[in-house]
Design a protein around this motif. Structure first.
Motif, short mmCIF file in Angstrom:
data_model
loop_
_atom_site.label_atom_id
_atom_site.label_comp_id
_atom_site.label_asym_id
_atom_site.label_seq_id
_atom_site.Cartn_x
_atom_site.Cartn_y
_atom_site.Cartn_z
N LEU A 196 0.88 -1.16 0.00
CA LEU A 196 0.00 0.00 0.00
C LEU A 196 0.92 1.21 0.00
O LEU A 196 1.65 1.44 0.97
N LEU A 197 0.91 1.95 -1.08
CA LEU A 197 1.82 3.09 -1.25
C LEU A 197 1.09 4.39 -0.98
O LEU A 197 0.13 4.73 -1.67
N PHE A 198 1.54 5.14 0.02
CA PHE A 198 1.06 6.50 0.22
C PHE A 198 1.90 7.37 -0.70
O PHE A 198 3.08 7.66 -0.42
N ALA A 199 1.31 7.75 -1.82
CA ALA A 199 2.07 8.39 -2.89
C ALA A 199 2.44 9.83 -2.54
O ALA A 199 1.86 10.44 -1.64
N GLY A 200 3.40 10.36 -3.30
CA GLY A 200 3.81 11.75 -3.11
C GLY A 200 5.32 11.92 -3.05
O GLY A 200 5.82 13.04 -2.98
N SER A 201 6.05 10.82 -3.10
CA SER A 201 7.51 10.88 -3.06
C SER A 201 8.08 11.08 -4.46
O SER A 201 7.51 10.61 -5.45
N THR A 202 9.22 11.73 -4.54
CA THR A 202 9.96 11.84 -5.79
C THR A 202 10.31 10.46 -6.34
O THR A 202 10.52 10.29 -7.54
N TYR A 203 10.35 9.47 -5.45
CA TYR A 203 10.78 8.13 -5.83
C TYR A 203 9.63 7.16 -6.07
O TYR A 203 9.85 5.95 -6.17
N ASP A 204 8.41 7.67 -6.21
CA ASP A 204 7.26 6.80 -6.46
C ASP A 204 7.44 5.95 -7.72
O ASP A 204 7.19 4.74 -7.72
N GLU A 205 7.84 6.59 -8.81
CA GLU A 205 7.93 5.87 -10.09
C GLU A 205 9.04 4.83 -10.05
O GLU A 205 8.90 3.74 -10.63
N ARG A 206 10.15 5.13 -9.37
CA ARG A 206 11.20 4.12 -9.24
C ARG A 206 10.69 2.93 -8.45
O ARG A 206 10.96 1.77 -8.80
N PHE A 207 9.98 3.20 -7.36
CA PHE A 207 9.38 2.13 -6.56
C PHE A 207 8.49 1.26 -7.44
O PHE A 207 8.59 0.02 -7.42
N ALA A 208 7.60 1.90 -8.21
CA ALA A 208 6.66 1.14 -9.04
C ALA A 208 7.40 0.30 -10.08
O ALA A 208 7.07 -0.88 -10.29
N GLU A 209 8.38 0.89 -10.72
CA GLU A 209 9.13 0.17 -11.76
C GLU A 209 9.82 -1.06 -11.17
O GLU A 209 9.73 -2.16 -11.73
N HIS A 210 10.50 -0.89 -10.06
CA HIS A 210 11.23 -1.99 -9.46
C HIS A 210 10.29 -3.09 -8.96
O HIS A 210 10.57 -4.28 -9.14
N LEU A 211 9.19 -2.69 -8.32
CA LEU A 211 8.28 -3.68 -7.77
C LEU A 211 7.62 -4.49 -8.89
O LEU A 211 7.48 -5.72 -8.79
N LEU A 212 7.22 -3.83 -9.95
CA LEU A 212 6.57 -4.55 -11.05
C LEU A 212 7.55 -5.48 -11.76
O LEU A 212 7.17 -6.55 -12.23
N GLN A 213 8.81 -5.09 -11.85
CA GLN A 213 9.82 -5.98 -12.42
C GLN A 213 9.94 -7.27 -11.62
O GLN A 213 10.26 -8.33 -12.17
N LEU A 214 9.66 -7.17 -10.33
CA LEU A 214 9.76 -8.32 -9.44
C LEU A 214 8.41 -9.02 -9.25
O LEU A 214 8.25 -9.85 -8.36
N ARG A 215 7.43 -8.63 -10.09
CA ARG A 215 6.10 -9.25 -10.12
C ARG A 215 5.31 -9.02 -8.84
O ARG A 215 4.45 -9.83 -8.48
N GLY A 216 5.60 -7.93 -8.16
CA GLY A 216 4.78 -7.53 -7.03
C GLY A 216 3.59 -6.71 -7.50
O GLY A 216 3.42 -6.46 -8.71
#
Length: 331
Positions: free
Chosen positions: A259-279
């Motif tokens: 559950l991501l409370f969005a608003g960080s500069t690093y949101d998109e990096r988080f999303a990219e990395h997590l989806l690469q790992l099939r989360g």
């Protein structure tokens, strides 16, 4: 404690906030502050346990951004920073942790000015206060103190404003409370549309990870507490920017749901990395320069979620509603 009592407590949040807003301007919880402090405090020490400490940490961060030496401590800590007139001590009780808070405040009575935020004027911890601020939250039958946490954090933001912290919406405190009440009501009234889908996406035998930007880690902390104490679910926290250097490794070997409370500069990096790992993840609120975060299985939005004060006071409700939902399923 039951799922039904938690749901009832959460449903009462908007009305409780509105009643608190209506106390102003006739009631000013910090009217005695100028008499309590002869000068601007050299440091502010905020103490509490559990949810109270999460609120203290958020308030301390606001004060530090204004150049005020503020820090939040566990009231169970044996550390004893020096007392004195230049140190303002703020103790926060949501009803639990009274023994630990009483122990630490006893070190400062008659040595430093002490403000206590407590459930009521009759609370035992009130006797340590030079200035007592009742939370004016409703009685919560679940025992989880979700409304008390929201009121305590709001009143700490107001204290920070009085001490010189960045104002944001808290410059107009009753207006902020009404906006948060509206945002809270919107999440509650729309829960039938987004909550079942969010719960399905986030259900994992490996637990739920709550991820938030540094300035709003209190939201993750509050969600973790309610998920653990209510439905007794595994719940963990991470800061968004740090996630790629720590929790990312867990996502490689578990069924990772966040559950991501969005608003960080690093949101998109988080999303990219997590989806690469099939989360998979659900985002709450907007991400910088985007209304919705690409890759999220679901984006939960509510009125005012672009305002940092509204977000800080409202967004924990998403995790609290998830806790109630899963608790009902378990019953």
């Amino acid at each position: 404690m039951s799922a039904e009592s938690l749901s009832a407590d959460l449903a009462g949040k908007p009305a409780a906030l509105t009643r608190l807003a209506e106390k102003f301007p006739r009631w000013d919880p910090y009217a005695a502050l100028p008499a309590l402090l002869e000068d601007e405090p050299a440091q502010v020490r905020l103490v509490g346990l559990g949810a109270a400490r999460n609120a203290c940490e958020a308030a301390a961060a606001r004060l530090r951004r204004a150049g005020i030496g503020a820090h939040a401590d566990f009231s169970s800590s044996d550390e004893q920073p020096p007392a004195g007139e230049e140190t303002l001590v703020v103790g926060v009780s949501l009803g639990g942790g009274r023994r630990e808070l009483a122990t630490v405040l006893d070190r400062y009575v008659a040595r430093s000015p002490v403000i206590v935020l407590a459930p009521s004027t009759e609370a035992p911890i009130a006797r340590y206060a030079d200035l007592l601020v009742p939370l004016r939250a409703e009685t919560e039958t679940s025992g989880l103190g979700c409304s008390a946490y929201q009121h305590a954090l709001a009143l700490l933001l107001l204290l920070g404003h009085r001490l010189g912290a960045p104002t944001g919406s808290s410059g107009n405190f009753p207006g902020l409370l009404r906006r948060v009440a509206n945002a809270t009501d919107s999440l509650l009234s729309g829960a039938a549309e987004w909550l079942p889908e969010a719960a399905q996406v986030l259900d994992s035998p490996d637990g739920l990870h709550l991820v938030a930007p540094a300035e709003r880690t209190a939201s993750a902390g509050q969600g973790i507490r309610v998920l653990r104490q209510g439905p007794v679910r595994r719940a963990y926290g991470a800061e968004t920017g740090e996630w790629s250097h720590s929790d990312r490794h867990l996502a490689a070997v578990t069924d990772y749901r966040a559950l991501l409370f969005a608003g960080s500069t690093y949101d998109e990096r988080f999303a990219e990395h997590l989806l690469q790992l099939r989360g998979a993840f659900v985002a709450v609120g907007p991400t910088p320069e985007r209304e919705r975060l690409p890759g999220a299985a679901l984006n939960v939005r509510y009125p005012g979620d672009t305002d940092p004060d509204v977000s800080l006071l409202t967004e924990p409700l998403v995790a609290e509603l998830l806790a109630a939902h899963w608790w009902h399923q378990r019953s």
